[in-house]
Design a protein around this motif. Structure first.
Motif, mmCIF file in Angstrom:
data_model
loop_
_atom_site.group_PDB
_atom_site.id
_atom_site.type_symbol
_atom_site.label_atom_id
_atom_site.label_comp_id
_atom_site.label_asym_id
_atom_site.label_seq_id
_atom_site.Cartn_x
_atom_site.Cartn_y
_atom_site.Cartn_z
ATOM 1 N N ASN A 128 -120.341 -26.034 54.637
ATOM 2 C CA ASN A 128 -119.932 -26.649 53.377
ATOM 3 C C ASN A 128 -118.845 -27.710 53.564
ATOM 4 O O ASN A 128 -118.049 -27.956 52.675
ATOM 5 C CB ASN A 128 -119.460 -25.577 52.386
ATOM 6 N N VAL A 129 -118.847 -28.374 54.714
ATOM 7 C CA VAL A 129 -117.829 -29.377 55.022
ATOM 8 C C VAL A 129 -118.494 -30.696 55.399
ATOM 9 O O VAL A 129 -119.452 -30.716 56.172
ATOM 10 C CB VAL A 129 -116.903 -28.921 56.175
ATOM 11 N N SER A 130 -117.973 -31.778 54.835
ATOM 12 C CA SER A 130 -118.366 -33.139 55.203
ATOM 13 C C SER A 130 -117.107 -33.864 55.657
ATOM 14 O O SER A 130 -116.007 -33.534 55.227
ATOM 15 C CB SER A 130 -118.949 -33.872 54.001
ATOM 16 N N VAL A 131 -117.290 -34.864 56.498
ATOM 17 C CA VAL A 131 -116.166 -35.670 56.957
ATOM 18 C C VAL A 131 -116.472 -37.138 56.657
ATOM 19 O O VAL A 131 -117.554 -37.629 56.954
ATOM 20 C CB VAL A 131 -115.905 -35.492 58.469
ATOM 21 N N VAL A 132 -115.511 -37.806 56.038
ATOM 22 C CA VAL A 132 -115.590 -39.247 55.802
ATOM 23 C C VAL A 132 -114.481 -39.875 56.632
ATOM 24 O O VAL A 132 -113.324 -39.463 56.529
ATOM 25 C CB VAL A 132 -115.417 -39.587 54.301
ATOM 26 N N ASN A 133 -114.834 -40.852 57.453
ATOM 27 C CA ASN A 133 -113.862 -41.520 58.308
ATOM 28 C C ASN A 133 -113.629 -42.930 57.788
ATOM 29 O O ASN A 133 -114.535 -43.756 57.775
ATOM 30 C CB ASN A 133 -114.355 -41.561 59.756
ATOM 31 N N ILE A 134 -112.415 -43.201 57.336
ATOM 32 C CA ILE A 134 -112.045 -44.540 56.871
ATOM 33 C C ILE A 134 -111.397 -45.248 58.053
ATOM 34 O O ILE A 134 -110.409 -44.770 58.602
ATOM 35 C CB ILE A 134 -111.078 -44.461 55.675
ATOM 36 N N ARG A 135 -111.949 -46.381 58.448
ATOM 37 C CA ARG A 135 -111.511 -47.045 59.677
ATOM 38 C C ARG A 135 -110.344 -47.994 59.506
ATOM 39 O O ARG A 135 -109.765 -48.440 60.483
ATOM 40 C CB ARG A 135 -112.683 -47.788 60.285
ATOM 41 N N LYS A 136 -110.003 -48.332 58.273
ATOM 42 C CA LYS A 136 -108.845 -49.183 58.021
ATOM 43 C C LYS A 136 -107.975 -48.456 57.013
ATOM 44 O O LYS A 136 -108.442 -48.094 55.933
ATOM 45 C CB LYS A 136 -109.272 -50.541 57.471
ATOM 46 N N PHE A 137 -106.710 -48.234 57.363
ATOM 47 C CA PHE A 137 -105.824 -47.462 56.507
ATOM 48 C C PHE A 137 -105.813 -48.024 55.094
ATOM 49 O O PHE A 137 -105.744 -49.231 54.883
ATOM 50 C CB PHE A 137 -104.399 -47.439 57.061
ATOM 51 N N THR A 138 -105.881 -47.112 54.125
ATOM 52 C CA THR A 138 -105.899 -47.482 52.718
ATOM 53 C C THR A 138 -104.978 -46.550 51.940
ATOM 54 O O THR A 138 -104.500 -45.554 52.482
ATOM 55 C CB THR A 138 -107.346 -47.452 52.185
ATOM 56 N N SER A 139 -104.760 -46.833 50.689
ATOM 57 C CA SER A 139 -103.903 -45.977 49.863
ATOM 58 C C SER A 139 -104.573 -44.617 49.665
ATOM 59 O O SER A 139 -105.789 -44.475 49.836
ATOM 60 C CB SER A 139 -103.653 -46.627 48.500
ATOM 61 N N ASP A 140 -103.770 -43.623 49.287
ATOM 62 C CA ASP A 140 -104.334 -42.297 49.019
ATOM 63 C C ASP A 140 -105.353 -42.356 47.890
ATOM 64 O O ASP A 140 -106.387 -41.692 47.948
ATOM 65 C CB ASP A 140 -103.226 -41.297 48.683
ATOM 66 N N ASN A 141 -105.083 -43.157 46.852
ATOM 67 C CA ASN A 141 -106.034 -43.283 45.746
ATOM 68 C C ASN A 141 -107.369 -43.845 46.215
ATOM 69 O O ASN A 141 -108.424 -43.352 45.817
ATOM 70 C CB ASN A 141 -105.470 -44.172 44.631
ATOM 71 N N ALA A 142 -107.326 -44.863 47.055
ATOM 72 C CA ALA A 142 -108.565 -45.449 47.576
ATOM 73 C C ALA A 142 -109.294 -44.459 48.490
ATOM 74 O O ALA A 142 -110.528 -44.384 48.471
ATOM 75 C CB ALA A 142 -108.264 -46.748 48.314
ATOM 76 N N ALA A 143 -108.558 -43.678 49.255
ATOM 77 C CA ALA A 143 -109.184 -42.670 50.123
ATOM 78 C C ALA A 143 -109.848 -41.578 49.279
ATOM 79 O O ALA A 143 -110.948 -41.117 49.605
ATOM 80 C CB ALA A 143 -108.146 -42.066 51.064
ATOM 81 N N VAL A 144 -109.194 -41.175 48.191
ATOM 82 C CA VAL A 144 -109.787 -40.183 47.274
ATOM 83 C C VAL A 144 -111.067 -40.755 46.685
ATOM 84 O O VAL A 144 -112.101 -40.068 46.619
ATOM 85 C CB VAL A 144 -108.794 -39.769 46.169
ATOM 86 N N LYS A 145 -111.034 -42.013 46.259
ATOM 87 C CA LYS A 145 -112.226 -42.643 45.677
ATOM 88 C C LYS A 145 -113.368 -42.712 46.690
ATOM 89 O O LYS A 145 -114.530 -42.484 46.340
ATOM 90 C CB LYS A 145 -111.900 -44.036 45.151
ATOM 91 N N ALA A 146 -113.056 -43.013 47.945
ATOM 92 C CA ALA A 146 -114.095 -43.061 48.983
ATOM 93 C C ALA A 146 -114.724 -41.685 49.166
ATOM 94 O O ALA A 146 -115.952 -41.548 49.249
ATOM 95 C CB ALA A 146 -113.509 -43.560 50.306
ATOM 96 N N GLY A 147 -113.893 -40.650 49.205
ATOM 97 C CA GLY A 147 -114.410 -39.289 49.309
ATOM 98 C C GLY A 147 -115.220 -38.903 48.087
ATOM 99 O O GLY A 147 -116.268 -38.254 48.184
ATOM 100 N N ALA A 148 -114.763 -39.311 46.905
ATOM 101 C CA ALA A 148 -115.464 -38.984 45.653
ATOM 102 C C ALA A 148 -116.834 -39.657 45.607
ATOM 103 O O ALA A 148 -117.826 -39.027 45.225
ATOM 104 C CB ALA A 148 -114.623 -39.402 44.452
#
Length: 161
Positions: free
Chosen positions: A57-77
């Motif tokens: 029940n685990v997925s991993v999303v890798n963001i390659r360029k540092f972004t804000s926490d809000n943008a990281a949450v949106k990418a995961g969402a």
């Protein structure tokens, strides 16, 4: 349908206890977890993928360029809503938490012990149609509102007053 939780990581390799995470996550099978690596320069992404390999029940999303926490949450969402049929989606950003005393293990225990409350997130007050952003909720804020007695939650809000 399940409830999802997004957890944002950034250079947290030293704090991640993979065995403990796997044990806790395997007790939380009604939750779908998305572990987002926000451009870590250490071994965080490798450890998150190790956890993913041991948990269904685990997925991993890798963001390659540092972004804000809000943008990281949106990418995961975006990933979670496209990949799964979810009732609701909570999030936790590790960088915004005081993990000094209870560490990430305290966070994982808090999620596992309160999974029923998280699964029953505010169903009665929700409108029928909501945008992606309206369906996101902060797991720690939600549990604080419910006055959950948990050392991890209590510590977060004592130090942030």
């Amino acid at each position: 349908m399940k409830t999802g939780i997004i957890i944002i990581f950034h250079n947290n390799a030293k704090e991640i206890d993979t065995s403990f995470f796997i044990e806790q996550i395997n007790q939380s099978l009604n939750l779908e977890l998305c572990l987002v690596n926000n451009d870590s320069k250490d071994e965080t992404n490798h450890l998150l993928n190790t956890i993913k390999a041991s948990c269904s029940n685990v997925s991993v999303v890798n963001i390659r360029k540092f972004t804000s926490d809000n943008a990281a949450v949106k990418a995961g969402a975006r990933y979670m809503y496209n990949a799964f049929e979810l009732n609701h989606l909570g999030y936790v950003s590790i960088n915004m938490l005081n993990i000094k005393y209870h560490g990430l293990n305290g966070l994982m225990q808090m999620i596992c012990k309160n999974q029923e409350l998280i699964l029953n997130y505010n169903y009665k007050n929700l409108k029928r149609k909501q945008t992606l952003k309206q369906r996101l909720f902060s797991v720690t804020d939600y549990l604080k509102q419910l006055k959950v007695n948990n050392p991890f939650i209590n510590l977060q809000y004592q130090t942030n007053l």
